[in-house]
Design an enzyme around this catalytic site. Structure first.
Site, PDB file in Angstrom:
ATOM      1  N   ARG A  83      10.828 106.423  35.393  1.00 56.15           N
ATOM      2  CA  ARG A  83      10.699 105.210  34.576  1.00 56.15           C
ATOM      3  C   ARG A  83      10.670 103.998  35.505  1.00 56.15           C
ATOM      4  O   ARG A  83      11.640 103.721  36.208  1.00 56.15           O
ATOM      5  CB  ARG A  83      11.882 105.109  33.604  1.00 56.15           C
ATOM      6  CG  ARG A  83      11.943 103.811  32.845  1.00 56.15           C
ATOM      7  CD  ARG A  83      13.074 103.803  31.807  1.00 56.15           C
ATOM      8  NE  ARG A  83      13.209 102.485  31.223  1.00 56.15           N
ATOM      9  CZ  ARG A  83      14.174 101.619  31.521  1.00 56.15           C
ATOM     10  NH1 ARG A  83      15.143 101.942  32.378  1.00 56.15           N
ATOM     11  NH2 ARG A  83      14.197 100.436  30.949  1.00 56.15           N
ATOM     12  N   HIS A 127      10.529  94.243  31.917  1.00 56.52           N
ATOM     13  CA  HIS A 127      11.886  94.329  32.465  1.00 56.52           C
ATOM     14  C   HIS A 127      12.198  92.968  33.107  1.00 56.52           C
ATOM     15  O   HIS A 127      12.399  92.871  34.306  1.00 56.52           O
ATOM     16  CB  HIS A 127      11.991  95.492  33.463  1.00 56.52           C
ATOM     17  CG  HIS A 127      13.389  96.003  33.689  1.00 56.52           C
ATOM     18  ND1 HIS A 127      13.746  97.320  33.510  1.00 56.52           N
ATOM     19  CD2 HIS A 127      14.517  95.366  34.079  1.00 56.52           C
ATOM     20  CE1 HIS A 127      15.036  97.474  33.792  1.00 56.52           C
ATOM     21  NE2 HIS A 127      15.525  96.303  34.147  1.00 56.52           N
ATOM     22  N   GLU A 172      16.426  96.096  27.469  1.00 56.86           N
ATOM     23  CA  GLU A 172      17.646  95.331  27.191  1.00 56.86           C
ATOM     24  C   GLU A 172      17.365  93.887  26.769  1.00 56.86           C
ATOM     25  O   GLU A 172      17.749  92.939  27.474  1.00 56.86           O
ATOM     26  CB  GLU A 172      18.568  95.336  28.420  1.00 56.86           C
ATOM     27  CG  GLU A 172      19.007  96.716  28.840  1.00 56.86           C
ATOM     28  CD  GLU A 172      20.070  96.687  29.948  1.00 56.86           C
ATOM     29  OE1 GLU A 172      20.412  95.593  30.429  1.00 56.86           O
ATOM     30  OE2 GLU A 172      20.557  97.754  30.325  1.00 56.86           O
ATOM     31  N   ASN A 298      20.650 102.367  27.371  1.00 55.72           N
ATOM     32  CA  ASN A 298      21.222 102.216  28.711  1.00 55.72           C
ATOM     33  C   ASN A 298      22.731 102.141  28.561  1.00 55.72           C
ATOM     34  O   ASN A 298      23.237 101.354  27.756  1.00 55.72           O
ATOM     35  CB  ASN A 298      20.729 100.930  29.380  1.00 55.72           C
ATOM     36  CG  ASN A 298      19.245 100.982  29.713  1.00 55.72           C
ATOM     37  OD1 ASN A 298      18.607 102.033  29.595  1.00 55.72           O
ATOM     38  ND2 ASN A 298      18.697  99.855  30.132  1.00 55.72           N
ATOM     39  N   TYR A 300      26.459 101.996  30.746  1.00 56.96           N
ATOM     40  CA  TYR A 300      27.201 101.900  32.003  1.00 56.96           C
ATOM     41  C   TYR A 300      28.709 101.951  31.795  1.00 56.96           C
ATOM     42  O   TYR A 300      29.439 102.428  32.649  1.00 56.96           O
ATOM     43  CB  TYR A 300      26.842 100.592  32.731  1.00 56.96           C
ATOM     44  CG  TYR A 300      25.433 100.632  33.284  1.00 56.96           C
ATOM     45  CD1 TYR A 300      25.180 101.195  34.527  1.00 56.96           C
ATOM     46  CD2 TYR A 300      24.364 100.161  32.535  1.00 56.96           C
ATOM     47  CE1 TYR A 300      23.890 101.280  35.027  1.00 56.96           C
ATOM     48  CE2 TYR A 300      23.067 100.239  33.025  1.00 56.96           C
ATOM     49  CZ  TYR A 300      22.835 100.799  34.263  1.00 56.96           C
ATOM     50  OH  TYR A 300      21.564 100.904  34.756  1.00 56.96           O
ATOM     51  N   GLU A 359      19.053 104.559  31.231  1.00 55.41           N
ATOM     52  CA  GLU A 359      19.736 104.129  32.457  1.00 55.41           C
ATOM     53  C   GLU A 359      21.190 104.547  32.362  1.00 55.41           C
ATOM     54  O   GLU A 359      21.816 104.403  31.307  1.00 55.41           O
ATOM     55  CB  GLU A 359      19.712 102.597  32.637  1.00 55.41           C
ATOM     56  CG  GLU A 359      18.368 102.045  33.005  1.00 55.41           C
ATOM     57  CD  GLU A 359      18.377 100.525  33.168  1.00 55.41           C
ATOM     58  OE1 GLU A 359      19.447  99.939  33.468  1.00 55.41           O
ATOM     59  OE2 GLU A 359      17.313  99.923  32.977  1.00 55.41           O
TER      60      GLU A 359
HETATM   61  C1  FCB Z   1      20.839  97.079  33.590  1.00 57.73           C
HETATM   62  C2  FCB Z   1      19.431  96.683  33.972  1.00 57.73           C
HETATM   63  C3  FCB Z   1      18.977  97.227  35.288  1.00 57.73           C
HETATM   64  C4  FCB Z   1      20.077  97.273  36.316  1.00 57.73           C
HETATM   65  C5  FCB Z   1      21.339  97.876  35.758  1.00 57.73           C
HETATM   66  C6  FCB Z   1      22.482  97.983  36.722  1.00 57.73           C
HETATM   67  O1  FCB Z   1      21.376  96.126  32.741  1.00 57.73           O
HETATM   68  O2  FCB Z   1      18.527  97.113  32.992  1.00 57.73           O
HETATM   69  O3  FCB Z   1      17.859  96.492  35.700  1.00 57.73           O
HETATM   70  O4  FCB Z   1      20.264  96.031  36.861  1.00 57.73           O
HETATM   71  O5  FCB Z   1      21.756  97.160  34.640  1.00 57.73           O
END
Ligand code: FCB
Length: 452
Positions: A83, A127, A172, A298, A300, A359
């Site tokens: 991607r 992006h 995002e 995404n 994290y 992500e």
């Molecule tokens: C996300 C973004 C990506 C990267 C990660 C760590 O929010 O989509 O571009 O910066 O965080």
């Protein structure tokens, strides 16, 4: 049943797609090459104090010139898909008008290189690198930007839809609207909540128009959006913290998914913030709800949120609270179970056809040993635990079809410059040399079915 290899250790189906993600401004460099115009990140990164150390994406990972090395790394890794994102200013330097052939050729070469290596190209149309002339005309708070995006999407899909069949409209959009226009942390660096909510609507409208453009330009293609949904927990049981957490969850999740799935904007969210409003015109909600093929998520972290006095730092009246958890270098809580929880929450609340984790990854110190080897056990543990959490959700019936780790390469981490590294591969910022970390070999084993 094949007997020559061990069965997948993770319980995921054989046809599950494993991949890596990157984004144009974070890796390409060559910002002045072949007719590329200026993006809001080129301008924002030059604003004093906007990016750590005044860094920018002028060189980045030099992937515009070294893309063949990146494809070779992906092939070595054995992933099924890559991607990447298409830089709008490479295709239309000013954000409108006829396409720049050299820009399209670059992505055509990249897609062909991937296909020859047996890797599916999966392209994000946006992006975050808005052509600066569109920002000069008002940016995402202006309705016209959505129409400009639809034109851009149509011409990219007509040019590349023969070889790229998996598309993501926006990455995002919460970051574009809230970090870009309300908090001023991302480009274009504005601090105007009213503008941010107009941007929410026009980003969603742009997405819906892009889905329609995709259907007519490339009928065989599949398209979805990528969101960074989140369901933070309240820091305490106090009613004000519970309210804060549910407002934060709405801002990151229902504000986007409700209109995308035909439910309109969540009334309770707009009622909580009477100072903002959505510039909805006739037909917009139907356009936004144009059916998608899949949803990208995404993930994290999963944070705790608490009520905070309304002010410039937290105009929404909440903030991330102190927590006991281990953190990544970003300062984000490591909360693997939150990924499975998030996927299950989405699948049980909205009628998603298929989900991709588009992500997931962690920034860690990555100190190289005297032999130059990066033994990034912390990243391996991060990936292992998050993938297990996702696999748990899949085993409970959540239709998750693929996982893309962020990121293939250490790259330009927006306002943090190059100080935060997420790659499976280290990149020497001076020479551009690529060096796989231990997590690269871990992911190769996992993709091959021998992981965990
Ligand atoms: C996300 C973004 C990506 C990267 C990660 C760590 O929010 O989509 O571009 O910066 O965080």
């Amino acid at each position: 049943m094949r007997t020559d290899v061990r069965p997948r250790a993770d319980g995921l189906p054989e046809d599950f797609v494993w991949g890596c993600s990157t984004a144009a401004y974070q890796i390409e460099g060559s910002t002045g090459a072949d007719g590329r115009g200026t993006s809001i990140w080129d301008v924002f990164s030059r604003r004093p104090g906007a990016v750590l150390g005044g860094m920018n994406g002028d060189l980045a990972c030099d992937s515009y010139r070294r893309w063949k090395e990146d494809v070779a790394l992906l092939r070595e890794l054995g992933v099924g898909a890559y991607r990447f994102s298409i830089a709008w200013p490479r295709i239309q330097s000013g954000g409108s008008g006829s396409p720049n052939a050299a820009g399209l050729d670059y992505y055509r070469r990249l897609a062909d290189g991937l296909l020859e290596a047996g890797i599916e190209p999966a392209a994000t149309l946006y992006h975050w690198d808005l052509p600066q002339p569109l920002e000069d005309a008002g940016g995402w708070p202006e309705r016209d930007t959505a129409y400009r995006f639809a034109d851009y999407a149509g011409l990219v899909l007509r040019a590349l839809g023969d070889r790229i069949t998996t598309w993501f409209s926006l990455n995002e959009p919460w970051c574009s609207s809230h970090l870009g226009y309300a908090l001023g942390i991302h480009a274009p660096g504005r601090k105007d909540r009213g503008a941010a909510y107009r941007a929410v609507h026009h980003l969603l409208l742009a997405h819906g128009l892009a889905v329609r453009a995709c259907r007519s330009a490339a009928p065989g293609a599949r398209i979805g959006i990528v969101l960074n949904t989140a369901t933070p927990r309240p820091a305490t049981r106090r009613p004000e913290d519970r309210t804060a957490a549910s407002r934060a969850a709405d801002e990151r999740t229902a504000l986007w998914l409700d209109p995308l799935y035909g439910r309109g904007y969540p009334e309770r969210h707009l009622a909580a913030y009477p100072e903002v409003s959505m510039p909805i015109e006739d037909g917009d909600l139907a356009t936004i709800a144009e059916p998608m093929d899949f949803l990208g998520v995404n993930y994290y972290s999963e944070e705790a949120v608490e009520a905070a006095p309304v002010g410039p730092e937290h105009p929404e009246g909440f903030r991330v609270a102190q927590s006991w958890r281990e953190k990544t270098e970003m300062g984000w809580d490591i909360a693997p179970e939150g990924l499975g929880r998030q996927l299950e929450h989405i699948a049980s609340t909205w009628p998603v056809k298929a989900l991709y984790v588009t992500e997931n990854g962690g920034a860690f110190p990555d100190l190289a040993g005297p032999d130059g080897r990066v033994r990034d056990r912390d990243r391996i543990e991060y990936l292992r635990s998050h993938i297990a959490s996702m696999a748990g959700a899949a085993s409970r019936g959540v239709p998750v079809r693929g996982y893309f780790t962020w990121s293939l390469l250490d790259n330009f981490e927006w306002s943090h410059g190059y100080s935060k590294r997420f790659g499976l591969v280290a990149v020497d910022l001076v020479t551009g040399e690529r060096r796989p970390k231990d997590s690269f070999w871990f992911y190769r084993d996992l993709v091959a079915g021998f992981g965990s």
